[in-house]
Design an enzyme around this catalytic site. Structure first.
Site, PDB file in Angstrom:
ATOM      1  N   VAL A   7       0.847  -1.193   0.000  1.00  0.00           N
ATOM      2  CA  VAL A   7       0.000   0.000   0.000  1.00  0.00           C
ATOM      3  C   VAL A   7       0.881   1.241   0.000  1.00  0.00           C
ATOM      4  O   VAL A   7       1.560   1.539   0.987  1.00  0.00           O
ATOM      5  CB  VAL A   7      -0.933   0.022   1.220  1.00  0.00           C
ATOM      6  CG1 VAL A   7      -1.866   1.225   1.153  1.00  0.00           C
ATOM      7  CG2 VAL A   7      -1.724  -1.275   1.315  1.00  0.00           C
ATOM      8  N   ASP A 109       7.903  -0.015   3.382  1.00  0.00           N
ATOM      9  CA  ASP A 109       8.327  -0.317   2.014  1.00  0.00           C
ATOM     10  C   ASP A 109       9.840  -0.267   1.860  1.00  0.00           C
ATOM     11  O   ASP A 109      10.430  -1.040   1.101  1.00  0.00           O
ATOM     12  CB  ASP A 109       7.650   0.632   1.021  1.00  0.00           C
ATOM     13  CG  ASP A 109       7.836   2.107   1.375  1.00  0.00           C
ATOM     14  OD1 ASP A 109       8.160   2.417   2.538  1.00  0.00           O
ATOM     15  OD2 ASP A 109       7.630   2.957   0.488  1.00  0.00           O
TER      16      ASP A 109
END
Length: 255
Positions: A7, A109
């Site tokens: 996401v 991430d």
């Protein structure tokens, strides 16, 4: 099969792994206003069009830099796949020491990319991720995450120019044929593109010098393949680096 969900602020990237093989992947727009059921309907339709069933998924792992959507997708996993997902965050086993003042500050991430990059190359790395923000992360030869730099992303930079300069239009981000442009649109595209190539190469060059090492430089993210051909420092583009990192982290955290 394993469902991996990355996401980001601009896009959500989903992938399905059968063992170590990426079977299918999708990129959809991030929308914080969407409900759990709206995302559920979207994913169900993507699966249907790919000839897949929700019941084929045996595990789910999520990396999110958008806190409001983390809970939405956790509930989606429970409601549509009948399982609690593994969420990348504090307490997860990464196998990678994080040399950051506050490890909790590092975006999920960035860690996922670092894990995947080091797993593949087994040497020092600089990882450039072209997302909403462009991140530069350094992993040393021992496989330790050492930190990096964050710059405004290409899309953010382009939008800022349009929004803050009254007479400048919104333009597409492309690799222009010339730097000396003859109209406003092409002039903006040349400045944005080649200016960003210069930004990337300068940051990477300085990181290399500061590291006192010779790290390999890899790039990922939606616009990596656009910038890499003109970059003097990027050596390889790894399109699925984040998805691969999620797969690796799932394997390291299986009970």
């Amino acid at each position: 099969m394993l469902l991996v969900i990355d996401v980001g602020n601009t896009n959500i990237v989903l992938g399905i792994y059968d063992g170590e093989r990426l079977v299918r992947d999708w990129r959809v727009s991030t929308d914080k206003a969407r409900t759990t059921d709206e995302y559920g309907i979207l994913i169900n339709e993507l699966f249907r069009l790919a000839g897949l069933g929700l019941d084929q998924i045996r595990a789910v792992i999520i990396s999110s830099v958008v806190p409001p959507l983390t809970g939405v997708l956790e509930r989606l996993s429970l409601g549509y796949f009948g399982m609690r997902p593994l969420v990348v965050g504090p307490g997860i086993k990464t196998g990678m020491p994080i040399q950051y003042d506050n490890p909790r500050e590092v975006g999920a991430d960035r860690i996922v990319n670092a894990v995947a990059g080091y797993e593949k190359y087994r040497t020092s790395l600089i990882i450039v991720d072209f997302g909403t923000a462009t991140t530069f992360d350094y992993v040393n030869r021992k496989g330790e995450y050492c930190g990096g730099a964050i710059a405004p992303g290409l899309v953010i930079s382009t939008e800022a120019l349009f929004q803050r300069a009254s007479k400048l239009p919104r333009v597409d981000i492309i690799r222009p044929s010339a730097i000396i442009a003859r109209n406003t649109v092409n002039s903006m595209q040349a400045g944005i593109y080649y200016g960003y190539v210069g930004l990337v190469d300068e940051i990477v060059t300085r990181m290399k010098a500061e590291s006192k090492d010779a790290p390999r430089v890899i790039a990922t993210g939606g616009l990596a393949s656009l910038i890499a051909p003109e970059s003097k420092t990027i050596e390889a583009v790894e399109e699925y680096l984040t998805l691969e990192g999620l797969r690796i982290l799932y394997e390291r955290n299986r009970e």
